[in-house]
Design an enzyme around this catalytic site. Structure first.
Site, mmCIF file in Angstrom:
data_model
loop_
_atom_site.group_PDB
_atom_site.id
_atom_site.type_symbol
_atom_site.label_atom_id
_atom_site.label_comp_id
_atom_site.label_asym_id
_atom_site.label_seq_id
_atom_site.Cartn_x
_atom_site.Cartn_y
_atom_site.Cartn_z
ATOM 1 N N SER A 40 0.815 -1.213 0.000
ATOM 2 C CA SER A 40 0.000 0.000 0.000
ATOM 3 C C SER A 40 0.849 1.264 0.000
ATOM 4 O O SER A 40 0.313 2.355 -0.161
ATOM 5 C CB SER A 40 -0.912 0.008 1.235
ATOM 6 O OG SER A 40 -0.136 -0.018 2.423
ATOM 7 N N HIS A 48 -2.399 -2.504 -5.802
ATOM 8 C CA HIS A 48 -2.840 -2.150 -4.450
ATOM 9 C C HIS A 48 -4.348 -2.283 -4.355
ATOM 10 O O HIS A 48 -5.091 -1.376 -4.709
ATOM 11 C CB HIS A 48 -2.386 -0.730 -4.100
ATOM 12 C CG HIS A 48 -2.874 -0.266 -2.765
ATOM 13 N ND1 HIS A 48 -3.120 1.059 -2.479
ATOM 14 C CD2 HIS A 48 -3.186 -0.956 -1.632
ATOM 15 C CE1 HIS A 48 -3.548 1.172 -1.238
ATOM 16 N NE2 HIS A 48 -3.603 -0.042 -0.710
ATOM 17 N N GLU A 83 -5.304 0.453 -7.156
ATOM 18 C CA GLU A 83 -4.245 1.324 -7.663
ATOM 19 C C GLU A 83 -3.237 0.429 -8.390
ATOM 20 O O GLU A 83 -2.623 -0.446 -7.777
ATOM 21 C CB GLU A 83 -3.543 2.064 -6.518
ATOM 22 C CG GLU A 83 -4.299 3.257 -5.990
ATOM 23 C CD GLU A 83 -3.509 4.009 -4.921
ATOM 24 O OE1 GLU A 83 -3.482 5.237 -4.976
ATOM 25 O OE2 GLU A 83 -2.918 3.349 -4.036
ATOM 26 N N ASN A 136 -2.774 6.771 -0.212
ATOM 27 C CA ASN A 136 -2.215 6.835 1.140
ATOM 28 C C ASN A 136 -1.269 8.014 1.337
ATOM 29 O O ASN A 136 -1.122 8.511 2.450
ATOM 30 C CB ASN A 136 -1.522 5.519 1.487
ATOM 31 C CG ASN A 136 -2.516 4.424 1.821
ATOM 32 O OD1 ASN A 136 -3.662 4.710 2.159
ATOM 33 N ND2 ASN A 136 -2.102 3.179 1.706
#
Length: 702
Positions: A409, A430, A442, A480
């Protein structure tokens, strides 16, 4: 008149809507349709008219790109054409295959008859774009199918099958075999009738239950908070019962105009178009070969690995699930079975299908079983050394043309790829938790990732029903990386005077599915704590750092999993309960940092949290980590609970006005220091009076 889209067969004119890929009823299509109908009406040999669609479907609806443009209202409009059809003495039959959606179904309802192929789907999904059916759907559907069925179809926006459409009176016949021969036969049977049914001339029956509309209004207001379209749909359906048809149509048009010019619908249409744009990769040649993914190996049977395995099994793709220890494998399989059993218990999946999906997941402790997989995805502990060691192993075991993917991540995909002899085969995938539920993936391309691997990964994600968004490599990628800025401001606000319940409450009122701290408790505070401890050695000493979350973790408060985090949780409950222990820790951290606590407004909470996303998003864009602003919006709406009706953080900033957002960020920079340094791209766009939407795929260097 004989063209590719018009012919006469045995006394019946066959008109074909032909506007690939979905036969959208744009202005050019309407012009051609009107001319074809005039030709059929003028031809004495034509006794009936059948209208069908080219390719795989009847009509997917209006041209969404034309909304809010003159072309959407240009004559002949669909309303004008339908009025002419209703006045026709020659029967007009809509022959429906594939999908008849939105304006496509509204047009079909304006025809005298409807015959559908058995696998056809009919629906009015406009509410999903923040709209209501504006081509007569709210007035004709209640007259054909009744108000209860109309409300369900229009407010939920989900299509019905041909058999259900027949049962509720939406279609007149379901074709037993091929559609066109059945439609021609139907046309021959009805052409001799002296008159033909016209939906608008029917009387829409009021519901039997007294106060039914008021009851539905209360339910929708609660269930669809923040969304005006469902209530407007209900009001129009009520108009179908209480007003003459022409007045109801006028009311429908007025309410449609309000919605189509509203921010909520523009936001939802932005996301609709953004999904299509996300599939386009400017620097990837259109003829890039796409390798089929027929078999998958997933390393790690934890929460993420199990969810990823389910995603492929759900799509009919066999999965080898690899673990290092038998107890971990057994635990993972038990969770997978529990998930499927829960879906079966809710009536959303047949037991036989659930068993078939479970059977597609083959557990093993033998890493050698990855050898035959087209795609290998690791979903092990988020530690760089662990992942690098695993990829060295996978490099040796996997077949030469396999795609090697990491589900990290935030870790550096380039560093992971460098441990292999084939960095071009390595990519980040991800998935978001729970992976079997969340649509977003992602797709992280490294410096060496081969074009074919990118194209194949994007195609694979769509194949299993996911929404892939291509991003570049940086700490946390897009989602993130940005959420770290959002979390930072939320935690700073605690020290400055707010409490978790106030911050979460303000963000939920803004429209987020969950507040920052309730979400942290759900995800587990220990995960981000581990990351912060790894980063501690490189964290600049002069930068402000909130210790609140660390103090909670030091007490063993990791969130819902331990019964306490930013909130406490009663046994068996997921409801967050404010905790005085947390308030005391916040006050202690504020004193130690020399911060004088003050009253914080909800407005400041929203601005600091959301504008932190926007500012970081502008940096992500400028660095090329995201291809376009709409990609960022997709990530936040589909991965982080950002309200779809606000369009995502970048679209929201455009609606506020980038000059206004930039000015506020400059104020925060003056008050709170370096964290709020305005992104150069945001500054440039604000000073130019431009927007993220206008930026598109243009060069981003400020």
């Amino acid at each position: 008149m004989t063209t590719d889209n018009y012919s006469v067969q045995g006394g019946t004119a066959v008109i074909t809507l032909n506007n690939p890929p979905v036969n959208a009823m744009g202005h050019a299509v309407r012009q051609e349709l009107a001319a074809q109908l005039e030709a059929a009406w003028a031809d004495a040999q034509v006794q009936a008219i059948v209208i069908t669609g080219a390719g795989k479907l009847f009509c997917g609806g209006a041209d969404v790109k034309a909304f809010n443009t003159p072309a959407s209202r240009a004559e002949p409009s669909s309303r004008t054409i339908v009025k002419q059809i209703e006045a026709s003495t020659k029967p007009v039959i809509a022959a429906i295959h594939g999908n008849a959606l939105g304006l496509g179904l509204e047009f079909a309802m304006g025809c005298h008859y409807r015959i559908a192929q058995r696998d056809a789907k009919l629906g009015l999904p406009e509410v999903k774009l923040g709209l209501l059916p504006g081509g007569g759907g709210t007035q004709r559907l209640p007259r054909l199918a009744g108000v209860e069925a109309a409300l369900r179809m229009i407010v939920e926006g989900n299509p019905v099958g041909a058999d259900e459409a027949l049962a509720i009176g939406l279609v007149d016949e379901v074709a037993a075999g091929e559609l066109l021969p059945a439609a021609l036969d139907f046309a021959a049977r009805v052409s001799g009738r002296s008159e033909h049914p016209v939906a608008s001339r029917r009387q829409a029956a009021a519901p039997a239950e007294a106060g039914w509309f008021e009851t539905q209004r209360e339910k929708l207001a609660k269930a669809k908070r923040g969304l005006p379209a469902p209530l407007e749909c209900l009001a129009c359906i009520e108009a179908a019962v209480s007003m003459p048809f022409d007045e109801g149509m006028q009311f429908e048009r007025q309410r449609f105009d309000v919605l189509v010019n509203g921010t909520e619908s523009k936001a939802l249409r932005h996301l609709f178009l953004a999904e299509r744009a996300a599939a386009k990769i400017p620097d990837l040649p259109a003829d890039t070969p796409v390798a089929p993914v027929r078999s998958v190996a997933v390393i790690g049977a934890g929460t993420m690995g199990g969810g990823i395995a389910m995603s492929f099994a759900n799509a009919g793709i066999p999965v080898t699930l690899v673990e290092a220890r038998q107890e971990a494998l057994d635990r993972g399989l038990a969770t997978i079975r529990k998930n499927y059993d829960g879906t079966v218990a809710k009536g959303k999946l047949a037991r036989e299908e659930a068993d078939a999906r479970i059977a597609r997941i083959v557990p093993t402790l033998d890493f050698g079983q990855v050898a035959g997989a087209d795609l290998v995805i690791e979903a092990v502990f988020e530690d760089m050394d662990v992942k690098k060691e695993l990829f060295r192993k996978l490099d040796a075991l996997s077949k030469a043309d396999a795609i090697l993917a990491t589900n990290t991540s935030r870790l550096d995909v380039n560093e992971i790829a460098a441990t292999t002899t084939r960095p071009g085969s390595v990519i980040g995938l991800h998935f978001f938790s729970p992976a079997n539920v969340m649509r977003l993936v992602e797709v992280v391309r490294g410096q060496a990732t081969a074009p074919g691997v990118i194209a194949s990964s994007m195609a694979m994600a769509r194949q299993i029903g996911k929404l892939p968004v291509l991003v570049g490599v940086c700490d946390g990628f897009v989602g993130n990386r940005m959420v770290a800025q959002y979390a930072r401001e939320a935690e700073f606000l605690l020290e400055e005077g707010a409490l978790p319940q106030q911050v979460d409450g303000a963000l939920q009122k803004f429209g987020l599915a969950m507040g920052r701290f309730a979400m942290s408790d759900l995800a587990g505070l220990d995960i981000s704590w581990s990351s912060r401890k790894r980063q501690a050695a490189t964290r600049p000493a002069h930068l402000r750092y909130s210790k609140v979350a660390d103090r909670l973790c030091e007490l063993g408060r990791f969130g819902q999993k331990t019964g306490a985090g930013f909130y406490r949780y009663e046994a068996g409950s997921r409801t967050p309960v404010p905790d005085t222990v947390v308030s005391q820790i916040i006050e202690e951290c504020a004193r130690e940092a020399g911060i004088q606590r003050r009253a914080i407004t909800d407005e400041e909470i929203v601005e600091r949290c959301i504008y932190a996303l926007v500012n970081e998003g502008a940096k992500v864009l400028q660095e090329g980590i995201a291809q376009r602003a709409s990609d960022i919006d997709l990530i936040y709406v589909n991965g982080y609970g950002f309200p779809a009706w606000r369009g995502g953080p970048m679209f929201y900033a455009d609606t506020v006005g980038l000059a206004t957002v930039y000015q506020r960020i400059c104020q925060f920079h003056a008050q709170h220091g370096a964290f709020w340094t305005p992104a150069p791209l945001l500054k440039k766009l604000a000073e130019e009076g431009s927007s993220f939407k206008e930026l598109g795929n243009a060069p981003r260097n400020a």
